[in-house]
Scaffold this active site. Structure first.
Site, mmCIF file in Angstrom:
data_model
loop_
_atom_site.group_PDB
_atom_site.id
_atom_site.type_symbol
_atom_site.label_atom_id
_atom_site.label_comp_id
_atom_site.label_asym_id
_atom_site.label_seq_id
_atom_site.Cartn_x
_atom_site.Cartn_y
_atom_site.Cartn_z
ATOM 1 N N GLY A 1 2.503 -4.820 10.645
ATOM 2 C CA GLY A 1 2.959 -4.149 11.859
ATOM 3 C C GLY A 1 4.392 -4.479 12.193
ATOM 4 O O GLY A 1 4.899 -5.548 11.842
ATOM 5 N N ASP B 1 6.679 -12.550 2.108
ATOM 6 C CA ASP B 1 7.603 -11.806 1.250
ATOM 7 C C ASP B 1 8.689 -11.238 2.137
ATOM 8 O O ASP B 1 8.479 -11.038 3.333
ATOM 9 C CB ASP B 1 6.907 -10.638 0.542
ATOM 10 C CG ASP B 1 6.823 -9.425 1.453
ATOM 11 O OD1 ASP B 1 5.987 -9.443 2.389
ATOM 12 O OD2 ASP B 1 7.615 -8.481 1.278
ATOM 13 N N CYS C 1 24.269 -22.689 -8.392
ATOM 14 C CA CYS C 1 24.899 -23.901 -7.845
ATOM 15 C C CYS C 1 25.249 -24.911 -8.932
ATOM 16 O O CYS C 1 26.173 -25.690 -8.778
ATOM 17 C CB CYS C 1 23.996 -24.532 -6.795
ATOM 18 S SG CYS C 1 23.954 -23.533 -5.273
ATOM 19 N N PHE D 1 4.055 1.067 4.615
ATOM 20 C CA PHE D 1 5.289 0.707 5.312
ATOM 21 C C PHE D 1 6.435 1.643 4.939
ATOM 22 O O PHE D 1 7.183 2.112 5.793
ATOM 23 C CB PHE D 1 5.678 -0.744 5.009
ATOM 24 C CG PHE D 1 6.936 -1.164 5.711
ATOM 25 C CD1 PHE D 1 6.917 -1.473 7.062
ATOM 26 C CD2 PHE D 1 8.145 -1.219 5.033
ATOM 27 C CE1 PHE D 1 8.084 -1.831 7.731
ATOM 28 C CE2 PHE D 1 9.315 -1.578 5.696
ATOM 29 C CZ PHE D 1 9.289 -1.886 7.040
ATOM 30 N N SER E 1 0.814 -1.222 0.000
ATOM 31 C CA SER E 1 0.000 0.000 0.000
ATOM 32 C C SER E 1 0.842 1.262 0.000
ATOM 33 O O SER E 1 0.324 2.359 -0.191
ATOM 34 C CB SER E 1 -0.885 0.020 1.242
ATOM 35 O OG SER E 1 -0.075 0.224 2.396
#
Lengths: 379, 379
Positions: free
Chosen positions: A225, A275, A318, A106, A103
Site C-alpha cells: 500500500g 526491497d 570502495c 503496483f 504481482s
C-alpha cells in the site's frame, strides 16, 4: 562478508525458520530452492531481469540473496513465455539465488494510466506503447508461474494514500477476493505464494486483511500500500497493524521500503524482508550512502578527494576507486560511475542487514539501531 | 587465454623486441613500466579514463594489455592536474597495465570546431562548453607528461582526406616542426614518446615524414591521418608507404583502426599496435562481432535464441548469457547489455590478435588470414 548458509536445498516451497528474537526483531533463515539465506534481508530490485547496471557476479560479491523482478515489466518485455522457454527467470538472467516476483499490481497503478478497476481485474494502457492491457489475479499468477520465481505475490490494489475509509474498505475486500482467486489459479509446485496485507491507513482494515489472509495459509505475507512509504509515522503504524496478526512461522515482507532508517524501524517491528529501487536509483543520480548520510558525488569538494567513499566499506567500489575518480565518471556521464555507486549503495544496505542480524543474535539490536541513527543524518 | 609474459619491468622507457617475422608480419614483445606484452596487439579505447561500460577487472579478463586514453578529453575533464595529483592515470583509473595517450590532435580537428591553425598551435572551442582553448605541441606534451601514461604521442594535424598536395605538404612539414617542439618540451623519464607519420594520401610525403621522424629517434612510430580509415585501398597503401622507412626495432602503431579485416591487413604490412572505438561503440548500439560477420542483437530472430553469441568465444558474456537475454537487455535499454557486448566485441578482437600472434610464430599468418577472411562477411 557473511557466508551463505547452504546451497540448493531439497524443499519445493520456501520454509522460514525463526531462530532468535530480540524484542520483536527476528533473526531467522529462509530455505528456498536456490539456497538457504538469513533474514532480515534487503533484496535488490531487478525490474527488467537485471539489477540496473550490475551483473550477477557483482550481486553475489555484495552478498545479495533474494532479488526482486517485476512481473509487469517482464510480461510486456520480453514476455513470460520467452522467459519460460529460457527455463525460467534464473536461467534467463543467470542468477542462481532466489528470485521474488511482485504481482504487477503496483506498476499497473503507478506506471500505466489511465486505469479502469473492476471486480474482474484492471484495464490499462502499456507505458511502453499505449497498447490496451487487462490484468487479472489469475493472469498475474499465470505470468509469475511461468517466470518461475521462487516467491510470487498475490495480485492486489495498491491503495492510494490518503484514501477514504469507504474506498480503502472496498479495495481491501476486493484484494482479498483477488488473493483467493490467485491462490486457486496458482499452478507451480516449485514456487511459493505470498498474500499482501492491505487496508490503507486504517487499523481495523489492516487487522481484517491480515487475519483473512492468514486463514488462507499463504507461504508468507507482504505488507503493501502507498501508506507504506509516504510519511514515516503512518508507515510505522501500518507495519505494526499489519504484523500484529501474522503468524511467527512465516516470513514478513515490507514492500518497496529501503531507506536505511526504515530498515531498522521495520526490523524492530518484526519485518524479515525489504526491497527498494532507492539505492540503485540514487546511484544512477550520483548519490552514495555513507554512515554519515547520503552524499552527492557531483559536489565539487570531491574533485581532488583521493579517498574511497567509505574507508570501512568492503565493496569493490570502495576497495578500488576514489571519490575523485567516481565524481569524474558521474560528471562525464560514464556508466561505470553509476555501476560503482550501485555496487556501493546496495552493499551498504546489505551490510546493514548483516550487522542487524548479528545484533539480534546478540540481543543488542536496539543498541545497534541507536548507534546507527545517532550517526546517520537524514538528508 | 594467453598469459601475460611478465609483470612490471625495471626499464623506464618502452622496449620493443622483434622475435619473429612471417613476411612483413611481426611477432614481438613490448616491455613497459607496467609489464611486458606481446604484439601485434589491439588496444581498447578508454576516452575519459574508462573504457566505456567496463571496469579494469573486465579489461584484464579479456586479456587487454595497453589501453588508450584521450588527452583532449582528460585535459578538459577532470584536468591533467587532478589526474597528476591522483598519482597519474594508472592510479586514477586503477589500471596497472600500460596506458597510451594520444596527442589531442585528432579530437581538436574532429570534435572542437571551428578551429584556427597557426604555426604556434590550434585555437578552438571546447565541445563541452564552448570555452576558447589553445593547444600547442608543448601543451599537449605537458598534459601527457602529467597524465603519466606509458606512451605519449606527438601533437599532429590529422590531415583531412582528400587534401590537395599543397595542403598536405604544408601540414606535414608543420607537424614535423611540432614533433620537434614536443620532443624538446618532453619531460617525463617514465614515459615514451611516439612520432606520427603524416603525409596525407601522398606517397612521397609519407616517405618524407617517416624519414624525418626517424632521424629524431622516437621510441615508436604511429601512422595517422584521415586517409587512414577512409577507403580501404588508400589506407592499405598509406600503411605501406609509412612503414617502408620505419626502423624494425621500434613499434609501429596504426591509429584509430580496428575493423577485424583491417587488423589482418595492418599486421600483414608490419603494424604492431591498433586502437579503435569501433568495438565498444558497436556494442553500445547493440551490435556484436561473430566469425561470420557483425550481427544486430535487436533482430527479432534472437528473441528465442538461447545460445551464446559465439559458442567458441571464451568471454564472460558468451560463457554466461544467451542471445535472447542480451537482446532483451539491449531492447529494454539496460546498460548491462551494452557492457556484455563491449566485453564480447573487445575480446573478439583481442582473441584475433592472439591467434594472429600464434600464426606468425608458426609461419602461417597468411593462411590464418585467408581462413578468417573467407568466413567473415563484411556487413
Amino acid at each position: 562478508m557473511v557466508e551463505l548458509l547452504s546451497g540448493r536445498s531439497g524443499s519445493m516451497k520456501i520454509k522460514y525458520n525463526l531462530l532468535h528474537q530480540d524484542g520483536k526483531a527476528r533473526y531467522g533463515t529462509l530455505e528456498t530452492n536456490h539456497g538457504t539465506f538469513e533474514t532480515p534481508m534487503f533484496m535488490p530490485v531487478g525490474t527488467q531481469a537485471t539489477v540496473k547496471t550490475l551483473d550477477c557476479r557483482e550481486l553475489k560479491e555484495i552478498n545479495s540473496a533474494v532479488i526482486l523482478a517485476n512481473t509487469y515489466h517482464l510480461w510486456l518485455r520480453p514476455s513470460e513465455d520467452i522467459v519460460n522457454k529460457a527455463g525460467g527467470l534464473h536461467s534467463f538472467m543467470n542468477y542462481d539465488r532466489p528470485i521474488l516476483t511482485d504481482s504487477g499490481g503496483f506498476q499497473v497503478f503507478s506506471l500505466a494510466k489511465p486505469k479502469d478497476i473492476t471486480e474482474e481485474g484492471v484495464k490499462f494502457k502499456s507505458h511502453l506503447n499505449g497498447e490496451n492491457l487487462f490484468l487479472t489475479p489469475e493472469k498475474s499468477i499465470e505470468i509469475q508461474n511461468k517466470l518461475d520465481s521462487d516467491i510470487a505475490m498475490s495480485f492486489d490494489e495498491c491503495i492510494p494514500y490518503p484514501a477514504t475509509y469507504e474506498y480503502a474498505k472496498r479495495s481491501t475486500e476486493r484484494t482479498l477476493r483477488w488473493a483467493i482467486r490467485g491462490k486457486n489459479a496458482f499452478n507451480n509446485d516449485n514456487q511459493s505464494l505470498f498474500g499482501i496485507v492491505q487496508g490503507g491507513e486504517y487499523e481495523d482494515l489492516r487487522y481484517w486483511s491480515a487475519k483473512e489472509l492468514v486463514k488462507l495459509d499463504f507461504d508468507g505475507y507482504s505488507i503493501g500500500g502507498t501508506s507504506v512509504g509516504e510519511d514515516k509515522e503512518t508507515m510505522y503504524k501500518m507495519i505494526d497493524y499489519a504484523i500484529k496478526y501474522l503468524p511467527s512461522d512465516k516470513p514478513r515482507y515490507l514492500m518497496g521500503v529501503g531507506d536505511p532508517i526504515d530498515l531498522f524501524e521495520g526490523v524492530m517491528r518484526g519485518v524479515d524482508m525489504f526491497d527498494c529501487v532507492h539505492p540503485t536509483r540514487l546511484a544512477r543520480h550520483g548519490h552514495a550512502f555513507t554512515l554519515d548520510g547520503k552524499i552527492n558525488m557531483k559536489n565539487a569538494k570531491y574533485k581532488e578527494d583521493f579517498t574511497s567513499i567509505d574507508s570501512e566499506c568492503d565493496c569493490y567500489c570502495c576497495k578500488n576507486y576514489t571519490k575523485a575518480y567516481i565524481r569524474h565518471l558521474i560528471v562525464a556521464n560514464e556508466t561505470l560511475g553509476q555501476r560503482l555507486l550501485s555496487i556501493h549503495n546496495l552493499r551498504f544496505l546489505i551490510k546493514i542487514m548483516e550487522n542487524i542480524r548479528k545484533s539480534i543474535q546478540n540481543d543488542r539490536f536496539l543498541e545497534y539501531k541507536g548507534e546507527f541513527m545517532n550517526r546517520y543524518k537524514i538528508k
